[in-house]
Design a protein around this motif. Structure first.
Motif, PDB file in Angstrom:
ATOM      1  N   ALA A  44     -37.695 -30.016  21.671  1.00 44.07           N
ATOM      2  CA  ALA A  44     -38.771 -30.684  22.409  1.00 44.07           C
ATOM      3  C   ALA A  44     -38.757 -32.196  22.204  1.00 44.07           C
ATOM      4  O   ALA A  44     -39.254 -32.948  23.053  1.00 44.07           O
ATOM      5  CB  ALA A  44     -40.126 -30.120  21.976  1.00 44.07           C
ATOM      6  N   PHE A  45     -38.207 -32.642  21.084  1.00 47.04           N
ATOM      7  CA  PHE A  45     -38.245 -34.072  20.763  1.00 47.04           C
ATOM      8  C   PHE A  45     -37.017 -34.826  21.279  1.00 47.04           C
ATOM      9  O   PHE A  45     -36.960 -36.051  21.165  1.00 47.04           O
ATOM     10  CB  PHE A  45     -38.367 -34.256  19.250  1.00 47.04           C
ATOM     11  CG  PHE A  45     -39.679 -33.763  18.699  1.00 47.04           C
ATOM     12  CD1 PHE A  45     -40.771 -34.612  18.615  1.00 47.04           C
ATOM     13  CD2 PHE A  45     -39.839 -32.449  18.287  1.00 47.04           C
ATOM     14  CE1 PHE A  45     -41.991 -34.166  18.113  1.00 47.04           C
ATOM     15  CE2 PHE A  45     -41.043 -31.991  17.788  1.00 47.04           C
ATOM     16  CZ  PHE A  45     -42.128 -32.850  17.708  1.00 47.04           C
ATOM     17  N   GLU A  46     -36.056 -34.122  21.840  1.00 44.87           N
ATOM     18  CA  GLU A  46     -34.816 -34.762  22.260  1.00 44.87           C
ATOM     19  C   GLU A  46     -35.017 -35.739  23.418  1.00 44.87           C
ATOM     20  O   GLU A  46     -34.360 -36.775  23.487  1.00 44.87           O
ATOM     21  CB  GLU A  46     -33.777 -33.699  22.642  1.00 44.87           C
ATOM     22  CG  GLU A  46     -33.293 -32.873  21.454  1.00 44.87           C
ATOM     23  CD  GLU A  46     -32.357 -31.757  21.879  1.00 44.87           C
ATOM     24  OE1 GLU A  46     -32.105 -31.630  23.097  1.00 44.87           O
ATOM     25  OE2 GLU A  46     -31.874 -31.012  21.008  1.00 44.87           O
ATOM     26  N   GLU A  47     -35.911 -35.418  24.346  1.00 45.42           N
ATOM     27  CA  GLU A  47     -36.084 -36.248  25.530  1.00 45.42           C
ATOM     28  C   GLU A  47     -36.758 -37.578  25.205  1.00 45.42           C
ATOM     29  O   GLU A  47     -36.431 -38.613  25.785  1.00 45.42           O
ATOM     30  CB  GLU A  47     -36.897 -35.501  26.591  1.00 45.42           C
ATOM     31  CG  GLU A  47     -36.174 -34.325  27.210  1.00 45.42           C
ATOM     32  CD  GLU A  47     -37.037 -33.594  28.228  1.00 45.42           C
ATOM     33  OE1 GLU A  47     -38.188 -34.025  28.439  1.00 45.42           O
ATOM     34  OE2 GLU A  47     -36.574 -32.602  28.800  1.00 45.42           O
ATOM     35  N   ALA A  48     -37.712 -37.566  24.280  1.00 45.13           N
ATOM     36  CA  ALA A  48     -38.542 -38.744  24.048  1.00 45.13           C
ATOM     37  C   ALA A  48     -37.977 -39.710  23.012  1.00 45.13           C
ATOM     38  O   ALA A  48     -38.194 -40.919  23.115  1.00 45.13           O
ATOM     39  CB  ALA A  48     -39.944 -38.311  23.624  1.00 45.13           C
ATOM     40  N   LEU A  49     -37.254 -39.221  22.011  1.00 43.83           N
ATOM     41  CA  LEU A  49     -36.876 -40.080  20.895  1.00 43.83           C
ATOM     42  C   LEU A  49     -35.927 -41.218  21.260  1.00 43.83           C
ATOM     43  O   LEU A  49     -36.067 -42.325  20.720  1.00 43.83           O
ATOM     44  CB  LEU A  49     -36.291 -39.233  19.762  1.00 43.83           C
ATOM     45  CG  LEU A  49     -37.335 -38.413  18.989  1.00 43.83           C
ATOM     46  CD1 LEU A  49     -36.682 -37.649  17.856  1.00 43.83           C
ATOM     47  CD2 LEU A  49     -38.442 -39.310  18.434  1.00 43.83           C
ATOM     48  N   PRO A  50     -34.957 -41.035  22.169  1.00 46.91           N
ATOM     49  CA  PRO A  50     -34.140 -42.196  22.554  1.00 46.91           C
ATOM     50  C   PRO A  50     -34.971 -43.331  23.144  1.00 46.91           C
ATOM     51  O   PRO A  50     -34.779 -44.499  22.795  1.00 46.91           O
ATOM     52  CB  PRO A  50     -33.161 -41.616  23.592  1.00 46.91           C
ATOM     53  CG  PRO A  50     -33.063 -40.172  23.242  1.00 46.91           C
ATOM     54  CD  PRO A  50     -34.426 -39.791  22.769  1.00 46.91           C
ATOM     55  N   PHE A  51     -35.913 -42.979  24.016  1.00 42.49           N
ATOM     56  CA  PHE A  51     -36.744 -44.024  24.614  1.00 42.49           C
ATOM     57  C   PHE A  51     -37.712 -44.608  23.584  1.00 42.49           C
ATOM     58  O   PHE A  51     -38.018 -45.801  23.622  1.00 42.49           O
ATOM     59  CB  PHE A  51     -37.516 -43.476  25.816  1.00 42.49           C
ATOM     60  CG  PHE A  51     -38.206 -44.547  26.610  1.00 42.49           C
ATOM     61  CD1 PHE A  51     -37.487 -45.412  27.413  1.00 42.49           C
ATOM     62  CD2 PHE A  51     -39.585 -44.708  26.533  1.00 42.49           C
ATOM     63  CE1 PHE A  51     -38.118 -46.415  28.138  1.00 42.49           C
ATOM     64  CE2 PHE A  51     -40.231 -45.705  27.247  1.00 42.49           C
ATOM     65  CZ  PHE A  51     -39.490 -46.560  28.065  1.00 42.49           C
ATOM     66  N   THR A  52     -38.186 -43.779  22.655  1.00 47.82           N
ATOM     67  CA  THR A  52     -39.044 -44.286  21.588  1.00 47.82           C
ATOM     68  C   THR A  52     -38.298 -45.307  20.742  1.00 47.82           C
ATOM     69  O   THR A  52     -38.830 -46.361  20.376  1.00 47.82           O
ATOM     70  CB  THR A  52     -39.532 -43.131  20.698  1.00 47.82           C
ATOM     71  OG1 THR A  52     -40.148 -42.130  21.504  1.00 47.82           O
ATOM     72  CG2 THR A  52     -40.532 -43.616  19.668  1.00 47.82           C
ATOM     73  N   SER A  53     -37.034 -45.018  20.429  1.00 49.75           N
ATOM     74  CA  SER A  53     -36.215 -45.959  19.662  1.00 49.75           C
ATOM     75  C   SER A  53     -36.014 -47.258  20.435  1.00 49.75           C
ATOM     76  O   SER A  53     -36.076 -48.355  19.862  1.00 49.75           O
ATOM     77  CB  SER A  53     -34.851 -45.329  19.351  1.00 49.75           C
ATOM     78  OG  SER A  53     -35.006 -44.113  18.657  1.00 49.75           O
ATOM     79  N   LEU A  54     -35.795 -47.142  21.743  1.00 46.85           N
ATOM     80  CA  LEU A  54     -35.633 -48.331  22.571  1.00 46.85           C
ATOM     81  C   LEU A  54     -36.913 -49.162  22.581  1.00 46.85           C
ATOM     82  O   LEU A  54     -36.871 -50.394  22.585  1.00 46.85           O
ATOM     83  CB  LEU A  54     -35.249 -47.924  24.000  1.00 46.85           C
ATOM     84  CG  LEU A  54     -35.032 -49.051  25.010  1.00 46.85           C
ATOM     85  CD1 LEU A  54     -33.927 -49.994  24.551  1.00 46.85           C
ATOM     86  CD2 LEU A  54     -34.709 -48.485  26.390  1.00 46.85           C
ATOM     87  N   LEU A  55     -38.053 -48.488  22.565  1.00 46.89           N
ATOM     88  CA  LEU A  55     -39.329 -49.198  22.552  1.00 46.89           C
ATOM     89  C   LEU A  55     -39.486 -50.030  21.281  1.00 46.89           C
ATOM     90  O   LEU A  55     -40.028 -51.142  21.308  1.00 46.89           O
ATOM     91  CB  LEU A  55     -40.484 -48.199  22.673  1.00 46.89           C
ATOM     92  CG  LEU A  55     -41.878 -48.806  22.868  1.00 46.89           C
ATOM     93  CD1 LEU A  55     -41.958 -49.541  24.193  1.00 46.89           C
ATOM     94  CD2 LEU A  55     -42.944 -47.730  22.794  1.00 46.89           C
ATOM     95  N   VAL A  56     -38.991 -49.527  20.157  1.00 48.59           N
ATOM     96  CA  VAL A  56     -39.037 -50.295  18.912  1.00 48.59           C
ATOM     97  C   VAL A  56     -38.198 -51.567  19.047  1.00 48.59           C
ATOM     98  O   VAL A  56     -38.580 -52.635  18.560  1.00 48.59           O
ATOM     99  CB  VAL A  56     -38.556 -49.431  17.725  1.00 48.59           C
ATOM    100  CG1 VAL A  56     -38.469 -50.268  16.451  1.00 48.59           C
ATOM    101  CG2 VAL A  56     -39.492 -48.252  17.517  1.00 48.59           C
ATOM    102  N   VAL A  57     -37.062 -51.451  19.726  1.00 48.05           N
ATOM    103  CA  VAL A  57     -36.242 -52.647  19.993  1.00 48.05           C
ATOM    104  C   VAL A  57     -37.020 -53.619  20.880  1.00 48.05           C
ATOM    105  O   VAL A  57     -36.943 -54.847  20.694  1.00 48.05           O
ATOM    106  CB  VAL A  57     -34.901 -52.247  20.644  1.00 48.05           C
ATOM    107  CG1 VAL A  57     -34.093 -53.491  21.031  1.00 48.05           C
ATOM    108  CG2 VAL A  57     -34.089 -51.371  19.697  1.00 48.05           C
TER     109      VAL A  57
END
Length: 529
Positions: free
Chosen positions: A349-362
């Protein structure tokens, strides 16, 4: 220079990205320290921002997390910003991070129910205009309470499923057979025309749904990631956010739905394609096949997911907890009562959101560069120097143009930070900040439908497994989004220019009390418009 990437280390750098792209990123990394130490910190800061926007625009060449992350790490290393500043920006955006991590994952466990609803709509509604309106409206409604990225993922899953079913039957197989729908080698030659018609049908439906996520996403606190950030800075809860945006978002929603219907009636720019009769028959047969195979446990799971969806809407509507915590409650309820108990099942369930979440930190690291180097100070001073609605409309236009060419979350983060700083410094009144927050939210959400890189949901569609199947390219998306972009942007501008201030005042006075506004800066009644 080509030999630079001939060795294993060179080939590993940014993976399969084009060599010219790799060279460009390397050039950025080399030139930034030179600009910062030998030329001017202000120039170096702007160079970094433009480089980061470049990585967003080139997202199809390489996901922006890696090249953007390298730029952000370098910025911290050479002193363009500090780890403390980045952490401060992260703390300010914690609600958005929680939204992406838990809410998107929560909706993952409600996909079966959402797929069931959309499937029934697709096979039962015969009129293409009505079907397009339903898809657009449903996407808008769901995006208002869930998340545009998640809703897009659901619609993509539906389309891939139906495409694969028809492709399997057209290749001479039954529903229960294994089949690779990515390859046309076994396809019946007589079915190729129907397949092309089906692709055109799905392209138009997907674009209507994608725009629908923007129409609904702009309206509420949780519709888009930047909405939550803006609402947090303004201290607006779910209901107040909705009413604040309504003078602009309601006319845009109506205009968007009218545009949807007109595009299907006129059939211009790739719209108007109807589902081929043979394809419809196959999909209807498959729906019956699935209904017959649905067990009592499957039906019970659908009921539970529906109840959890009601809780989600009620919880958000009455702000019973922070958005991320409501999302976590959805995960607990939707898994505990549907038999999902193993760790690896939950992990997906967390696979879709975590890449974009990481990008948001950038993103927040780049915002730190902007803040520490005062990059937006001239623009902010120009906007704040305008009188009355000149400030508000200028913000709408500036956010719209930048969001269309880069990324709306990034642009909103920058501008809401600048306006909040102006409020804290006493440069603008609380009333002016409220109006500016609406202009920033609508400006970043509405014109950004112009390009796939403008909205995360659009980019997700373009980079999905569905896009090559239905021949949906970058330029095809830009072309098909053009009528929506023109109509929605103009209507949004008119709403900001002529409806925002008087209607916002009336709506606020009817529904809210003053204590909502103590968090950001001065009380609501401290200044005049």
């Amino acid at each position: 220079m080509a030999s630079l990437f001939a060795n294993p280390a060179g080939r590993n750098f940014l993976g399969n990205s084009a060599e010219w792209y790799k060279l460009t990123i390397l050039a950025f990394l080399i030139i930034n320290p030179i600009l910062f130490f030998a030329v001017d910190t202000y120039v170096a800061g702007w160079a970094l921002v433009l480089e980061f926007i470049f990585t967003l625009a080139m997202a199809l060449k390489c996901y922006p997390l890696q090249p953007g992350g390298l730029l952000a790490l370098e910025a911290v290393a050479i002193g363009m910003t500090s780890p403390d500043t980045v952490w401060h920006e992260l703390e300010m955006g914690l609600q958005v991070i929680m939204l992406l991590v838990f809410m998107v994952a929560g909706i993952y466990f409600m996909k079966s129910m959402l797929l069931f609803v959309f499937t029934k709509i697709l096979v039962k509604v015969r009129n293409k205009v009505l079907l397009s309106l339903l898809f657009s409206f449903m996407a808008a409604f769901l995006s208002a309470f869930l998340d545009a990225l998640t809703v897009t993922a659901v619609v993509i899953a539906i389309s891939v499923g139906f495409y694969s079913i028809y492709h399997k039957v057209a290749s001479g197989k039954d529903f229960h057979h294994d089949h690779d729908h990515m390859h046309d080698g076994e396809l019946d030659k007589l079915s190729e025309d129907d397949l092309e018609g089906f692709r055109a049908f799905l392209r138009s439906l997907m674009m209507h749904a994608a725009v629908g996520t923007a129409l609904g996403g702009v309206m509420t606190l949780v519709g888009e990631p930047q909405n939550l950030m803006i609402g947090d800075r303004a201290n607006w809860e779910f209901v107040e956010f909705f009413w604040r945006m309504l003078p602009v978002t309601l006319p845009v929603l109506i205009a968007g739905l009218i545009t949807c219907a007109m595009l299907e009636v006129t059939g211009i720019l790739g719209y108007g394609a109807k589902i081929p009769p043979k394809v419809l028959n196959i999909l209807q047969d498959y729906d019956v096949y699935q209904s017959e195979r649905r067990t009592s446990r499957d039906k019970a799971a659908l009921v539970v997911q529906g109840i959890v969806a009601v809780w989600l809407i009620v919880g958000l509507l009455f702000h019973m907890a922070e958005v991320g915590l409501i999302g976590l409650s959805v995960i607990v309820l939707a898994t505990a009562f549907t038999g999902v108990t193993e760790e690896h099942q939950i992990g997906h369930a967390f696979e879709e959101a975590l890449p974009f979440t990481s990008l948001l930190v950038v993103f927040f690291a780049v915002v730190g560069v902007i803040s520490d180097n005062g990059l937006f100070t001239p623009v902010t001073e120009f906007v704040l120097g305008l009188d009355g609605h000149g400030q508000i409309t200028a913000l709408y236009v500036a956010n719209g143009v930048l969001s269309a060419i880069s990324d709306n979350v990034f642009v909103a983060t920058v501008y809401v930070s600048e306006t909040a700083k102006a409020l804290a410094d006493g440069i603008i009144t609380r009333d002016a900040f409220d109006l500016m927050a609406v202009a920033i939210n609508t400006g970043t959400n509405i014109p950004s439908v112009a390009t796939p890189n403008g909205q995360a949901a659009f980019l997700f569609l373009l980079t999905s497994a569905l896009a090559p199947l239905i021949r949906l390219s970058y330029m095809t998306m830009v072309k098909m989004a053009l009528p929506y972009t023109i109509v929605m942007s103009i209507v949004g501008y008119l709403g900001v220019a002529y409806l925002l201030e008087p209607m916002t005042d009336k709506l606020y006075e009817s529904h809210f009390i003053e204590h909502h506004h103590e968090k950001v800066g001065e009380p609501k009644d401290a200044g005049e418009h």
